[in-house]
Design a protein around this motif. Structure first.
Motif, mmCIF file in Angstrom:
data_model
loop_
_atom_site.group_PDB
_atom_site.id
_atom_site.type_symbol
_atom_site.label_atom_id
_atom_site.label_comp_id
_atom_site.label_asym_id
_atom_site.label_seq_id
_atom_site.Cartn_x
_atom_site.Cartn_y
_atom_site.Cartn_z
ATOM 1 N N ALA A 216 0.836 -1.197 0.000
ATOM 2 C CA ALA A 216 0.000 0.000 0.000
ATOM 3 C C ALA A 216 0.873 1.249 0.000
ATOM 4 C CB ALA A 216 -0.906 0.006 1.223
ATOM 5 N N PHE A 217 0.402 2.303 -0.660
ATOM 6 C CA PHE A 217 1.126 3.576 -0.652
ATOM 7 C C PHE A 217 0.138 4.723 -0.508
ATOM 8 C CE2 PHE A 217 0.166 2.483 -5.011
ATOM 9 C CZ PHE A 217 -0.131 3.662 -5.664
ATOM 10 N N GLY A 218 0.669 5.858 -0.056
ATOM 11 C CA GLY A 218 -0.181 7.016 0.184
ATOM 12 C C GLY A 218 -0.892 6.981 1.519
ATOM 13 N N VAL A 219 -0.615 5.970 2.347
ATOM 14 C CA VAL A 219 -1.349 5.803 3.607
ATOM 15 C C VAL A 219 -0.430 5.766 4.812
ATOM 16 C CG1 VAL A 219 -3.256 4.610 2.490
ATOM 17 C CG2 VAL A 219 -1.333 3.275 3.403
ATOM 18 N N SER A 220 0.882 5.862 4.587
ATOM 19 C CA SER A 220 1.847 5.803 5.679
ATOM 20 C C SER A 220 3.090 6.575 5.256
ATOM 21 C CB SER A 220 2.174 4.341 6.008
ATOM 22 O OG SER A 220 3.020 4.244 7.144
ATOM 23 N N ASP A 221 4.153 6.470 6.040
ATOM 24 C CA ASP A 221 5.364 7.224 5.725
ATOM 25 C C ASP A 221 6.260 6.511 4.732
ATOM 26 O OD1 ASP A 221 6.140 5.179 7.404
ATOM 27 O OD2 ASP A 221 7.585 6.393 8.526
ATOM 28 N N ARG A 222 5.872 5.305 4.299
ATOM 29 C CA ARG A 222 6.648 4.518 3.340
ATOM 30 C C ARG A 222 5.735 3.436 2.774
ATOM 31 N NH1 ARG A 222 10.364 2.124 8.077
ATOM 32 N NH2 ARG A 222 9.495 3.972 9.079
ATOM 33 N N PRO A 223 6.136 2.743 1.726
ATOM 34 C CA PRO A 223 5.316 1.628 1.238
ATOM 35 C C PRO A 223 5.166 0.566 2.331
ATOM 36 C CG PRO A 223 7.049 2.172 -0.335
ATOM 37 C CD PRO A 223 7.362 2.931 0.909
ATOM 38 N N ARG A 224 3.971 0.038 2.457
ATOM 39 C CA ARG A 224 3.702 -0.956 3.500
ATOM 40 C C ARG A 224 3.321 -2.285 2.858
ATOM 41 N NH1 ARG A 224 5.935 0.493 8.325
ATOM 42 N NH2 ARG A 224 5.520 2.707 8.746
ATOM 43 N N TYR A 225 4.135 -3.294 3.119
ATOM 44 C CA TYR A 225 4.004 -4.606 2.475
ATOM 45 C C TYR A 225 3.330 -5.595 3.427
ATOM 46 C CZ TYR A 225 5.610 -9.124 0.597
ATOM 47 O OH TYR A 225 5.674 -10.412 0.128
ATOM 48 N N ARG A 226 2.400 -6.382 2.884
ATOM 49 C CA ARG A 226 1.780 -7.468 3.635
ATOM 50 C C ARG A 226 1.613 -8.673 2.720
ATOM 51 N NH1 ARG A 226 2.872 -4.530 7.104
ATOM 52 N NH2 ARG A 226 1.707 -3.913 8.973
ATOM 53 N N ASP A 227 1.791 -9.863 3.290
ATOM 54 C CA ASP A 227 1.556 -11.114 2.565
ATOM 55 C C ASP A 227 0.242 -11.701 3.053
ATOM 56 O OD1 ASP A 227 1.529 -13.511 1.265
ATOM 57 O OD2 ASP A 227 3.536 -14.138 1.866
ATOM 58 N N LEU A 228 -0.757 -11.737 2.180
ATOM 59 C CA LEU A 228 -2.084 -12.263 2.523
ATOM 60 C C LEU A 228 -2.318 -13.618 1.867
ATOM 61 C CD1 LEU A 228 -4.312 -9.053 2.307
ATOM 62 C CD2 LEU A 228 -3.130 -10.011 4.279
ATOM 63 N N ARG A 229 -1.263 -14.407 1.762
ATOM 64 C CA ARG A 229 -1.363 -15.710 1.107
ATOM 65 C C ARG A 229 -2.398 -16.606 1.790
ATOM 66 N NH1 ARG A 229 3.863 -19.084 1.911
ATOM 67 N NH2 ARG A 229 3.150 -18.608 4.029
ATOM 68 N N ASP A 230 -2.283 -16.772 3.088
ATOM 69 C CA ASP A 230 -3.197 -17.668 3.798
ATOM 70 C C ASP A 230 -4.630 -17.162 3.713
ATOM 71 O OD1 ASP A 230 -1.036 -19.241 4.464
ATOM 72 O OD2 ASP A 230 -0.775 -18.332 6.452
ATOM 73 N N GLU A 231 -4.788 -15.853 3.820
ATOM 74 C CA GLU A 231 -6.137 -15.278 3.770
ATOM 75 C C GLU A 231 -6.766 -15.473 2.394
ATOM 76 O OE1 GLU A 231 -3.858 -13.290 7.012
ATOM 77 O OE2 GLU A 231 -3.450 -13.910 4.951
ATOM 78 N N LEU A 232 -5.985 -15.262 1.337
ATOM 79 C CA LEU A 232 -6.518 -15.444 -0.017
ATOM 80 C C LEU A 232 -6.797 -16.912 -0.293
ATOM 81 C CD1 LEU A 232 -7.295 -14.347 -2.772
ATOM 82 C CD2 LEU A 232 -4.881 -14.435 -3.439
ATOM 83 N N GLN A 233 -5.919 -17.803 0.132
ATOM 84 C CA GLN A 233 -6.150 -19.226 -0.070
ATOM 85 C C GLN A 233 -7.423 -19.674 0.640
ATOM 86 O OE1 GLN A 233 -4.479 -21.471 -2.012
ATOM 87 N NE2 GLN A 233 -6.086 -22.923 -1.440
ATOM 88 N N GLY A 234 -7.613 -19.197 1.841
ATOM 89 C CA GLY A 234 -8.829 -19.544 2.577
ATOM 90 C C GLY A 234 -10.078 -19.023 1.896
ATOM 91 N N ALA A 235 -10.000 -17.797 1.361
ATOM 92 C CA ALA A 235 -11.150 -17.229 0.662
ATOM 93 C C ALA A 235 -11.484 -18.032 -0.582
ATOM 94 C CB ALA A 235 -10.861 -15.775 0.299
ATOM 95 N N VAL A 236 -10.459 -18.473 -1.311
ATOM 96 C CA VAL A 236 -10.672 -19.271 -2.518
ATOM 97 C C VAL A 236 -11.287 -20.623 -2.164
ATOM 98 C CG1 VAL A 236 -9.482 -20.468 -4.393
ATOM 99 C CG2 VAL A 236 -8.861 -18.112 -3.837
#
Length: 299
Positions: A216-236
């Motif tokens: 994400a950008f524009g929402v903090s003082d630097r780019p903010r990285y997150r890995d949502l692998r488990d969340e996306l796999q569960g949703a699928v």
């Protein structure tokens, strides 16, 4: 306003660039300039007062773009417009993001590495570099080193670059089979700074989610990285291939992510709460899009 007085040098060799930065560091500090689209406004507002500008646009080795070792290597003097025009589709996420960087006239002068070195928290290139796991090549008096993009940005317009170091290139990994990408941002007008934006990369193999990187950008003082692998796999697994169903299942996870990484206090363009809502919507949509793209057969 006008810039404070400064000396101007234009070396033709990388070693001379470093030497000029070392010399300037003893006399108030120097700044590297290539396209100048970020630096010149800072100088004009006297937010920066370097003693010397070191122009790198005549250094031939910094003008190269190469496909090497599974990466697109972009030299520090390479214009954004050149990458956008001549390497369209080579790195899909980069191709999706570049048209959002200012306007065409800006991209015709601005450089990819310059945007990274400037480290504006609302800029597209730092987010793309972080999302793709890019590596920055840096040279200084102590020699050359490589820095992962995720560790390069340390704050708003602040990096781990030393005062006598120069970014010489960025290496951006090429896509692999099973990669899908998404990019989106919201701004008041096209070319304005992003109120909020996301760069997304999803990697699947045999229908299984191996990676789901969201920056994400524009929402903090630097780019903010997150890995949502488990969340996306569960949703699928719960929703199957239905895009609306996947988006619905991702709701809680993306909401939690937005609550964690939106740290800006807000401004006239949007409060922190508004940015959270925008980020949730963009991240959810682009995660689904990137997942579906990752399932498409290679062309």
């Amino acid at each position: 306003m006008k810039a404070a007085p400064f000396a101007y040098v234009r070396p033709t060799r990388l070693g001379d660039v470093v030497a000029e930065l070392v010399r300037a560091d003893e006399d108030g500090g120097g700044k590297v300039i290539a396209g100048g689209q970020s630096l010149v406004p800072v100088l004009a507002m006297r937010l920066g007062r370097p003693s010397t500008l070191v122009d790198i646009t005549d250094v031939d080795e910094l003008k190269q773009v190469d496909l090497i070792d599974g990466s697109l290597r972009v030299g520090a003097a390479v214009r954004q417009r050149r990458v956008e025009r001549d390497f369209r589709g080579v790195v899909p996420l980069l191709s999706q993001a570049l048209p959002w960087v200012g306007h065409r006239e800006i991209r015709s002068r601005g450089t990819v590495c310059g945007s990274l070195a400037h480290a504006d928290p609302a800029a597209e290139m730092p987010a793309v570099a972080s999302c793709l796991g890019a590596t920055l090549e840096v040279t200084g008096p102590g020699g050359a080193r490589r820095i992962a993009a995720e560790k390069f940005f340390s704050g708003a317009m602040t990096t781990c670059l030393g005062p006598t170091e120069v970014v010489t290139a960025v290496r951006i990994p090429l896509p692999r089979q099973g990669d899908g990408f998404g990019f989106a941002e919201l701004a008041r007008r096209h070319g304005d700074f992003a109120v909020a934006g996301v760069a997304v990369r999803v990697r699947t193999r045999g229908g299984t989610v191996e990676e789901a990187a969201v920056t994400a950008f524009g929402v903090s003082d630097r780019p903010r990285y997150r890995d949502l692998r488990d969340e996306l796999q569960g949703a699928v697994e719960r929703a199957g291939v239905d895009a609306i169903g996947i988006a619905r299942e991702l709701g809680d996870a993306v909401t939690a992510m937005a609550d964690q990484i939106v740290t800006t206090a807000g401004d006239s363009h949007g409060s922190s709460q508004y940015r959270r809502r925008v980020l949730r919507a963009l991240a959810t949509r682009e995660l689904v899009h990137a997942y579906q793209s990752s399932l498409e057969p290679p062309r």
